[in-house]
Design a protein around this motif. Structure first.
Motif, PDB file in Angstrom:
ATOM      1  N   HIS A  86      30.015  30.888 -48.960  1.00  0.00           N
ATOM      2  CA  HIS A  86      30.853  31.016 -50.146  1.00  0.00           C
ATOM      3  C   HIS A  86      30.446  32.267 -50.902  1.00  0.00           C
ATOM      4  CE1 HIS A  86      27.508  29.543 -52.625  1.00  0.00           C
ATOM      5  NE2 HIS A  86      27.382  28.544 -51.779  1.00  0.00           N
ATOM      6  N   LEU A  87      31.399  32.840 -51.613  1.00  0.00           N
ATOM      7  CA  LEU A  87      31.163  34.086 -52.341  1.00  0.00           C
ATOM      8  C   LEU A  87      30.806  33.854 -53.801  1.00  0.00           C
ATOM      9  CD1 LEU A  87      34.078  36.301 -50.932  1.00  0.00           C
ATOM     10  CD2 LEU A  87      31.742  36.040 -50.071  1.00  0.00           C
ATOM     11  N   TYR A  88      31.165  32.714 -54.360  1.00  0.00           N
ATOM     12  CA  TYR A  88      30.824  32.464 -55.761  1.00  0.00           C
ATOM     13  C   TYR A  88      29.312  32.276 -55.885  1.00  0.00           C
ATOM     14  CZ  TYR A  88      31.259  27.596 -54.071  1.00  0.00           C
ATOM     15  OH  TYR A  88      31.147  26.425 -53.359  1.00  0.00           O
ATOM     16  N   HIS A  89      28.754  32.817 -56.961  1.00  0.00           N
ATOM     17  CA  HIS A  89      27.304  32.778 -57.126  1.00  0.00           C
ATOM     18  C   HIS A  89      26.937  33.104 -58.569  1.00  0.00           C
ATOM     19  CE1 HIS A  89      28.266  37.014 -56.392  1.00  0.00           C
ATOM     20  NE2 HIS A  89      27.146  37.320 -57.031  1.00  0.00           N
ATOM     21  N   ARG A 120      39.900  34.025 -54.855  1.00  0.00           N
ATOM     22  CA  ARG A 120      40.771  34.368 -53.740  1.00  0.00           C
ATOM     23  C   ARG A 120      40.700  33.369 -52.582  1.00  0.00           C
ATOM     24  NH1 ARG A 120      44.984  37.406 -53.846  1.00  0.00           N
ATOM     25  NH2 ARG A 120      43.822  38.904 -55.078  1.00  0.00           N
ATOM     26  N   SER A 121      39.498  32.995 -52.187  1.00  0.00           N
ATOM     27  CA  SER A 121      39.320  32.250 -50.934  1.00  0.00           C
ATOM     28  C   SER A 121      39.877  30.835 -50.967  1.00  0.00           C
ATOM     29  CB  SER A 121      37.829  32.196 -50.572  1.00  0.00           C
ATOM     30  OG  SER A 121      37.289  33.494 -50.468  1.00  0.00           O
ATOM     31  N   TYR A 122      39.996  30.236 -52.150  1.00  0.00           N
ATOM     32  CA  TYR A 122      40.421  28.837 -52.245  1.00  0.00           C
ATOM     33  C   TYR A 122      41.734  28.694 -53.016  1.00  0.00           C
ATOM     34  CZ  TYR A 122      35.438  28.833 -51.285  1.00  0.00           C
ATOM     35  OH  TYR A 122      34.200  29.105 -50.757  1.00  0.00           O
ATOM     36  N   ARG A 123      42.376  29.803 -53.280  1.00  0.00           N
ATOM     37  CA  ARG A 123      43.577  29.816 -54.113  1.00  0.00           C
ATOM     38  C   ARG A 123      44.799  29.299 -53.367  1.00  0.00           C
ATOM     39  NH1 ARG A 123      46.333  35.195 -54.637  1.00  0.00           N
ATOM     40  NH2 ARG A 123      47.505  34.161 -52.981  1.00  0.00           N
ATOM     41  N   ASP A 124      45.581  28.460 -54.051  1.00  0.00           N
ATOM     42  CA  ASP A 124      46.855  28.006 -53.502  1.00  0.00           C
ATOM     43  C   ASP A 124      47.882  29.130 -53.571  1.00  0.00           C
ATOM     44  OD1 ASP A 124      45.967  25.403 -52.968  1.00  0.00           O
ATOM     45  OD2 ASP A 124      46.395  24.745 -55.015  1.00  0.00           O
ATOM     46  N   LYS A 125      49.040  28.887 -52.992  1.00  0.00           N
ATOM     47  CA  LYS A 125      50.109  29.878 -53.036  1.00  0.00           C
ATOM     48  C   LYS A 125      50.731  29.935 -54.425  1.00  0.00           C
ATOM     49  CE  LYS A 125      51.465  29.652 -48.163  1.00  0.00           C
ATOM     50  NZ  LYS A 125      52.579  29.401 -47.211  1.00  0.00           N
ATOM     51  N   HIS A 126      51.324  31.067 -54.737  1.00  0.00           N
ATOM     52  CA  HIS A 126      52.049  31.221 -55.993  1.00  0.00           C
ATOM     53  C   HIS A 126      53.312  30.358 -55.974  1.00  0.00           C
ATOM     54  CE1 HIS A 126      49.961  34.692 -57.921  1.00  0.00           C
ATOM     55  NE2 HIS A 126      49.540  34.875 -56.690  1.00  0.00           N
ATOM     56  N   ALA A 127      53.900  30.173 -57.156  1.00  0.00           N
ATOM     57  CA  ALA A 127      55.157  29.423 -57.243  1.00  0.00           C
ATOM     58  C   ALA A 127      56.210  30.068 -56.349  1.00  0.00           C
ATOM     59  CB  ALA A 127      55.639  29.380 -58.695  1.00  0.00           C
ATOM     60  N   GLU A 184      35.312  22.137 -54.724  1.00  0.00           N
ATOM     61  CA  GLU A 184      33.882  22.411 -54.537  1.00  0.00           C
ATOM     62  C   GLU A 184      33.391  23.458 -55.531  1.00  0.00           C
ATOM     63  OE1 GLU A 184      31.013  24.360 -51.113  1.00  0.00           O
ATOM     64  OE2 GLU A 184      32.641  23.031 -50.471  1.00  0.00           O
ATOM     65  N   GLN A 185      34.198  24.489 -55.749  1.00  0.00           N
ATOM     66  CA  GLN A 185      33.797  25.531 -56.695  1.00  0.00           C
ATOM     67  C   GLN A 185      33.872  25.023 -58.137  1.00  0.00           C
ATOM     68  OE1 GLN A 185      34.599  30.308 -57.583  1.00  0.00           O
ATOM     69  NE2 GLN A 185      35.956  29.195 -56.211  1.00  0.00           N
TER      70      GLN A 185
END
Length: 236
Positions: free
Chosen positions: A32-35, A54-61, A108-109
């Motif tokens: 994971h990149l968050y830290h 970015r890595s866990y983001r859902d799609k835009h509307a 998780e984040q």
């Protein structure tokens, strides 16, 4: 977003590039990149909390149509304009963004962020987001296109009320200072002794474009100043 294939492989290459994960690392489990990074010791400790937006983001509307033009000669240069147009359409024209329940951080984040803020002894907390959090501009990618996630972020920050809280964002190729609540209701409360209380008032500094600005590109040179003047309600 999270639908992009090979995210773990991309993370590994990114961390290796930064020197945070040697090529021969025996690391087990998902990356994971968050830290967090801490400087100093209590009572003057500074904690920097770096989010992965970015890595866990859902799609835009409305999925960005800008991706359709990538790699296409001539049309590829229209990618920023096409992406901005799709966000504006979803937000200000169709109003779909307001009810969008998409997430940015992933559960998780979120749990990790909650733990990092809980009973933190640091005197200052800097939360880093690659995209803007409190902007009112619909053209640019931001937490504003994921209102449920932004409300959740504000709720987490207000619940823990970390000392010396500051949000830092980038991405947009210009700098500004915003806040939550937005002006003119953004005056931070005062204690009896006149000192500021960092509760229920969250400042955000956007620091972006050290080598160029949104007026550098021929594609954005004309409309960028117009956009900045038209959407300023979030700005201090």
């Amino acid at each position: 977003g999270k639908e992009v294939p090979g995210i773990q492989a991309r993370m590994r290459l990114f961390l290796q590039f930064l020197g945070r994960l040697p090529g021969s690392s025996p690391h087990q489990g998902p990356l994971h990149l968050y830290h967090t990074i801490t400087f100093g010791r209590p009572p003057t400790q500074v904690k920097v909390i770096v989010l992965d937006t970015r890595s866990y983001r859902d799609k835009h509307a409305i999925p960005s149509v800008g991706a359709w033009f990538r790699g296409v000669p001539i049309l590829g240069k229209l990618t920023p304009l096409a992406a901005a147009a799709s966000r504006y359409l979803a937000t200000d024209i169709l109003g779909w963004t307001q009810s969008h329940q998409g997430d940015i951080l992933g559960e998780e984040q979120w749990a990790w962020l909650d733990k990092e803020l809980e009973s933190s002894p640091a005197a200052f907390h800097i939360v880093v987001s690659s995209i803007q959090v409190f902007t009112s501009t619909p053209f640019l990618e931001s937490w504003g296109h994921f209102p449920a996630a932004r409300d959740r972020l504000v709720s987490v920050l207000e619940r823990h009320a970390p000392r010396g809280l500051l949000l830092v964002s980038g991405d947009v190729h210009f700098g500004e200072v915003a806040s939550h609540p937005a002006p003119p209701h953004c005056e931070p409360p005062l204690m009896g002794n006149g000192s500021l209380v960092p509760v229920s008032w969250i400042p955000e500094v956007t620091s972006s474009g050290m080598t160029h600005s949104c007026t550098t590109s021929a594609n954005t040179r004309l409309w960028c100043p117009i956009m900045l003047d038209a959407y300023e309600s979030h700005r201090l």
